[in-house]
Motif scaffolding. Structure first.
Motif, PDB file in Angstrom:
ATOM      1  N   PRO A  21       0.842  -1.206   0.000  1.00 13.36           N
ATOM      2  CA  PRO A  21       0.000   0.000   0.000  1.00 13.36           C
ATOM      3  C   PRO A  21       0.872   1.250   0.000  1.00 13.36           C
ATOM      4  O   PRO A  21       1.857   1.309   0.736  1.00 13.36           O
ATOM      5  CB  PRO A  21      -0.782  -0.110   1.322  1.00 13.36           C
ATOM      6  N   VAL A  22       0.506   2.227  -0.819  1.00 14.95           N
ATOM      7  CA  VAL A  22       1.290   3.465  -0.897  1.00 14.95           C
ATOM      8  C   VAL A  22       0.383   4.624  -0.467  1.00 14.95           C
ATOM      9  O   VAL A  22      -0.601   4.941  -1.141  1.00 14.95           O
ATOM     10  CB  VAL A  22       1.816   3.704  -2.326  1.00 14.95           C
ATOM     11  N   GLY A  23       0.714   5.228   0.667  1.00 16.93           N
ATOM     12  CA  GLY A  23      -0.037   6.376   1.161  1.00 16.93           C
ATOM     13  C   GLY A  23       0.712   7.668   0.840  1.00 16.93           C
ATOM     14  O   GLY A  23       1.774   7.652   0.209  1.00 16.93           O
ATOM     15  N   ARG A  24       0.168   8.767   1.305  1.00 16.04           N
ATOM     16  CA  ARG A  24       0.807  10.070   1.083  1.00 16.04           C
ATOM     17  C   ARG A  24       2.222  10.058   1.631  1.00 16.04           C
ATOM     18  O   ARG A  24       2.436   9.637   2.763  1.00 16.04           O
ATOM     19  CB  ARG A  24       0.038  11.165   1.824  1.00 16.04           C
ATOM     20  N   GLY A  25       3.177  10.509   0.820  1.00 17.31           N
ATOM     21  CA  GLY A  25       4.559  10.641   1.282  1.00 17.31           C
ATOM     22  C   GLY A  25       5.344   9.338   1.251  1.00 17.31           C
ATOM     23  O   GLY A  25       6.558   9.355   1.491  1.00 17.31           O
ATOM     24  N   ASP A  26       4.698   8.213   0.965  1.00 14.85           N
ATOM     25  CA  ASP A  26       5.431   6.936   0.901  1.00 14.85           C
ATOM     26  C   ASP A  26       6.224   6.852  -0.405  1.00 14.85           C
ATOM     27  O   ASP A  26       5.761   7.319  -1.452  1.00 14.85           O
ATOM     28  CB  ASP A  26       4.470   5.746   0.942  1.00 14.85           C
ATOM     29  N   SER A  27       7.386   6.197  -0.330  1.00 12.46           N
ATOM     30  CA  SER A  27       8.166   5.965  -1.548  1.00 12.46           C
ATOM     31  C   SER A  27       7.657   4.697  -2.229  1.00 12.46           C
ATOM     32  O   SER A  27       7.160   3.782  -1.570  1.00 12.46           O
ATOM     33  CB  SER A  27       9.640   5.763  -1.207  1.00 12.46           C
ATOM     34  N   LEU A  28       7.828   4.660  -3.548  1.00 15.98           N
ATOM     35  CA  LEU A  28       7.459   3.451  -4.271  1.00 15.98           C
ATOM     36  C   LEU A  28       8.646   2.501  -4.342  1.00 15.98           C
ATOM     37  O   LEU A  28       9.797   2.945  -4.235  1.00 15.98           O
ATOM     38  CB  LEU A  28       6.976   3.798  -5.686  1.00 15.98           C
ATOM     39  N   VAL A  29       8.353   1.231  -4.495  1.00 17.52           N
ATOM     40  CA  VAL A  29       9.392   0.218  -4.704  1.00 17.52           C
ATOM     41  C   VAL A  29       8.990  -0.588  -5.941  1.00 17.52           C
ATOM     42  O   VAL A  29       7.855  -0.499  -6.396  1.00 17.52           O
ATOM     43  CB  VAL A  29       9.518  -0.728  -3.478  1.00 17.52           C
ATOM     44  N   GLU A  30       9.901  -1.371  -6.460  1.00 13.21           N
ATOM     45  CA  GLU A  30       9.566  -2.140  -7.658  1.00 13.21           C
ATOM     46  C   GLU A  30       8.599  -3.272  -7.325  1.00 13.21           C
ATOM     47  O   GLU A  30       8.695  -3.884  -6.259  1.00 13.21           O
ATOM     48  CB  GLU A  30      10.836  -2.684  -8.307  1.00 13.21           C
ATOM     49  N   ALA A  31       7.674  -3.510  -8.237  1.00 11.04           N
ATOM     50  CA  ALA A  31       6.688  -4.588  -8.047  1.00 11.04           C
ATOM     51  C   ALA A  31       6.278  -5.092  -9.426  1.00 11.04           C
ATOM     52  O   ALA A  31       6.653  -4.518 -10.453  1.00 11.04           O
ATOM     53  CB  ALA A  31       5.480  -4.070  -7.277  1.00 11.04           C
ATOM     54  N   ASP A  32       5.501  -6.184  -9.452  1.00 12.01           N
ATOM     55  CA  ASP A  32       5.045  -6.729 -10.738  1.00 12.01           C
ATOM     56  C   ASP A  32       3.965  -5.854 -11.355  1.00 12.01           C
ATOM     57  O   ASP A  32       3.774  -5.858 -12.572  1.00 12.01           O
ATOM     58  CB  ASP A  32       4.462  -8.143 -10.542  1.00 12.01           C
ATOM     59  N   ALA A  33       3.193  -5.163 -10.501  1.00 12.36           N
ATOM     60  CA  ALA A  33       2.053  -4.398 -11.023  1.00 12.36           C
ATOM     61  C   ALA A  33       1.799  -3.163 -10.160  1.00 12.36           C
ATOM     62  O   ALA A  33       2.221  -3.099  -9.005  1.00 12.36           O
ATOM     63  CB  ALA A  33       0.803  -5.272 -11.060  1.00 12.36           C
ATOM     64  N   LEU A  34       1.120  -2.195 -10.777  1.00 15.36           N
ATOM     65  CA  LEU A  34       0.766  -0.941 -10.093  1.00 15.36           C
ATOM     66  C   LEU A  34      -0.711  -0.643 -10.332  1.00 15.36           C
ATOM     67  O   LEU A  34      -1.183  -0.713 -11.469  1.00 15.36           O
ATOM     68  CB  LEU A  34       1.601   0.210 -10.674  1.00 15.36           C
ATOM     69  N   ILE A  35      -1.417  -0.311  -9.250  1.00 17.68           N
ATOM     70  CA  ILE A  35      -2.761   0.266  -9.365  1.00 17.68           C
ATOM     71  C   ILE A  35      -2.639   1.683  -8.809  1.00 17.68           C
ATOM     72  O   ILE A  35      -2.384   1.863  -7.617  1.00 17.68           O
ATOM     73  CB  ILE A  35      -3.798  -0.547  -8.552  1.00 17.68           C
ATOM     74  N   ASP A  36      -2.803   2.669  -9.679  1.00 15.62           N
ATOM     75  CA  ASP A  36      -2.630   4.071  -9.271  1.00 15.62           C
ATOM     76  C   ASP A  36      -4.010   4.733  -9.225  1.00 15.62           C
ATOM     77  O   ASP A  36      -4.630   4.983 -10.264  1.00 15.62           O
ATOM     78  CB  ASP A  36      -1.717   4.779 -10.280  1.00 15.62           C
ATOM     79  N   LEU A  37      -4.470   4.995  -8.006  1.00 16.04           N
ATOM     80  CA  LEU A  37      -5.804   5.564  -7.799  1.00 16.04           C
ATOM     81  C   LEU A  37      -5.750   7.065  -7.563  1.00 16.04           C
ATOM     82  O   LEU A  37      -6.758   7.674  -7.234  1.00 16.04           O
ATOM     83  CB  LEU A  37      -6.465   4.879  -6.594  1.00 16.04           C
ATOM     84  N   VAL A  38      -4.557   7.642  -7.712  1.00 13.90           N
ATOM     85  CA  VAL A  38      -4.369   9.039  -7.296  1.00 13.90           C
ATOM     86  C   VAL A  38      -3.934   9.953  -8.448  1.00 13.90           C
ATOM     87  O   VAL A  38      -4.456  11.071  -8.563  1.00 13.90           O
ATOM     88  CB  VAL A  38      -3.336   9.104  -6.154  1.00 13.90           C
ATOM     89  N   SER A  39      -3.005   9.524  -9.279  1.00 11.37           N
ATOM     90  CA  SER A  39      -2.424  10.446 -10.272  1.00 11.37           C
ATOM     91  C   SER A  39      -3.505  11.114 -11.107  1.00 11.37           C
ATOM     92  O   SER A  39      -4.387  10.450 -11.662  1.00 11.37           O
ATOM     93  CB  SER A  39      -1.466   9.691 -11.206  1.00 11.37           C
ATOM     94  N   ALA A  40      -3.399  12.430 -11.189  1.00 14.02           N
ATOM     95  CA  ALA A  40      -4.399  13.192 -11.934  1.00 14.02           C
ATOM     96  C   ALA A  40      -3.814  13.751 -13.230  1.00 14.02           C
ATOM     97  O   ALA A  40      -4.485  14.479 -13.947  1.00 14.02           O
ATOM     98  CB  ALA A  40      -4.936  14.325 -11.070  1.00 14.02           C
ATOM     99  N   ASP A  41      -2.548  13.422 -13.507  1.00 15.86           N
ATOM    100  CA  ASP A  41      -1.966  13.847 -14.782  1.00 15.86           C
ATOM    101  C   ASP A  41      -0.990  12.789 -15.279  1.00 15.86           C
ATOM    102  O   ASP A  41      -0.555  11.926 -14.527  1.00 15.86           O
ATOM    103  CB  ASP A  41      -1.274  15.211 -14.652  1.00 15.86           C
ATOM    104  N   ARG A  42      -0.690  12.894 -16.553  1.00 16.06           N
ATOM    105  CA  ARG A  42       0.098  11.863 -17.204  1.00 16.06           C
ATOM    106  C   ARG A  42       1.488  11.723 -16.589  1.00 16.06           C
ATOM    107  O   ARG A  42       1.972  10.622 -16.366  1.00 16.06           O
ATOM    108  CB  ARG A  42       0.230  12.190 -18.697  1.00 16.06           C
ATOM    109  N   SER A  43       2.130  12.853 -16.285  1.00 12.54           N
ATOM    110  CA  SER A  43       3.521  12.748 -15.831  1.00 12.54           C
ATOM    111  C   SER A  43       3.618  12.065 -14.473  1.00 12.54           C
ATOM    112  O   SER A  43       4.530  11.254 -14.246  1.00 12.54           O
ATOM    113  CB  SER A  43       4.209  14.114 -15.824  1.00 12.54           C
ATOM    114  N   SER A  44       2.681  12.332 -13.562  1.00 14.57           N
ATOM    115  CA  SER A  44       2.817  11.653 -12.267  1.00 14.57           C
ATOM    116  C   SER A  44       2.504  10.171 -12.406  1.00 14.57           C
ATOM    117  O   SER A  44       3.138   9.327 -11.759  1.00 14.57           O
ATOM    118  CB  SER A  44       1.993  12.321 -11.166  1.00 14.57           C
ATOM    119  N   PHE A  45       1.560   9.817 -13.296  1.00 14.77           N
ATOM    120  CA  PHE A  45       1.307   8.382 -13.502  1.00 14.77           C
ATOM    121  C   PHE A  45       2.532   7.726 -14.137  1.00 14.77           C
ATOM    122  O   PHE A  45       2.954   6.633 -13.720  1.00 14.77           O
ATOM    123  CB  PHE A  45       0.067   8.175 -14.383  1.00 14.77           C
TER     124      PHE A  45
END
Ligand SMILES: NC(=O)c1ccc[n+]([C@@H]2O[C@H](COP(=O)([O-])OP(=O)(O)OC[C@H]3O[C@@H](n4cnc5c(N)ncnc54)[C@H](OP(=O)(O)O)[C@@H]3O)[C@@H](O)[C@H]2O)c1
Length: 261
Positions: free
Chosen positions: A163-187
């Motif tokens: 789970p990735v909350g506000r301020g958390d860093s991402l790590v490598e994984a097999d898949a991503l579900i992004d429920l937050v990005s509101a623009d192309r560059s952040s996704f």
């Protein structure tokens, strides 16, 4: 009847008295017991669909709900989205095309729980199904409506959930579900961490990464089965009476906001 409605695009919701809706041919009239709040409702009030659909004012938002069909007395829940937009579920009554994604509301299920399920629950189910054999998944926005269901459903499918909350860093994984990005560059920045990536805000240049919910009665029935079996918890952080539901878009903490009629 009483409803929470916006007088114009972008206006604050206020309690208003409006005529009860009248069901047309092939429509049901439903006395609502509960409705849940989705970000889509706020976007509709802000005019997201103003160029693509007719609207009625005062604009009553709300797609998800649970209630009793007038005449038959059947208890149902599901998605009540209809055109013209503005006759939504933040109200005592709603009319809905009988072909909408609707399913029986089990006798022993709290209508508030059922109302919390449709959009967020079906989205979570279908997103997790889209992950195929991926063994690990990053979920950005994991504490919200969709995220809180997706975390549970992905874990039940045997996946390692990060789970990735506000301020958390991402790590490598097999898949991503992004429920937050509101623009192309952040996704795109988030999608670098996983070979398989989906967003729910249609921000990718690759249509295959833009998730769009396809609601169905089958998916709703599956969700109630999961809840009844104790395999899916429905976190409701705010329960508001219809007459006090003025600040429904103010945020809700983990899970869902529900309006009880
Ligand atoms: N395409 C589709 O078919 C479809 C279907 C369903 C939903 N959606 C969209 O998917 C999005 C999520 O829906 P939802 O119902 O889950 O919304 P939600 O209940 O508002 O949840 C969003 C969550 O994201 C968290 N968040 C906000 N900014 C963040 C950040 N920078 N990093 C990590 N987490 C962050 C929020 O935390 P805080 O509480 O701290 O703000 C909240 O818990 C919405 O934009 C919705 O419109 C699309």
């Amino acid at each position: 009847m009483w409803a929470m409605a916006a007088a114009e695009f972008g206006a604050e919701l206020e309690l208003v008295e409006v005529p009860e809706p009248v069901a047309g041919p092939d429509e049901l009239k439903v006395r609502l017991l509960a409705a849940s709040v989705n970000p889509f409702d706020r976007k509709v009030v802000n005019g997201m669909l103003r160029d693509s659909a007719p609207h009625q004012f005062p604009l009553v938002p709300g797609t998800d709900g649970a209630g009793v069909v007038e005449g038959s007395g059947e208890r149902i829940f599901g998605t009540f989205f209809r055109r013209p937009v503005g006759g939504g579920t933040y109200a005592e009554y709603v009319t809905v095309p009988a072909t909408n994604p609707l399913a029986p509301l089990p006798e022993d299920m709290d209508p508030a729980v059922a109302a919390a399920l449709p959009t967020a629950g079906m989205t979570a189910l279908q997103l997790v199904e889209s992950l195929g054999a991926a063994r690990s998944v990053l979920i950005v926005g994991a504490s919200g409506g969709v995220g809180s269901f997706a975390v549970q459903i992905a874990r039940a499918a045997g996946k390692r959930v990060i789970p990735v909350g506000r301020g958390d860093s991402l790590v490598e994984a097999d898949a991503l579900i992004d429920l937050v990005s509101a623009d192309r560059s952040s996704f795109e920045a988030n999608a670098r961490y996983a070979p398989l990536a989906f967003n729910t805000n249609y921000v990718s240049s690759d249509p295959a990464q833009n998730f769009g919910l396809k609601g169905s009665r089958e998916a709703l029935v599956r969700l109630t089965s999961l809840v009844q079996a104790g395999d899916l918890e429905v976190p409701i952080s705010r329960r508001l009476p219809l007459r006090g539901a003025v600040d429904v878009f103010a945020g809700h903490g983990p899970g869902k906001t529900v309006i009880v009629m």
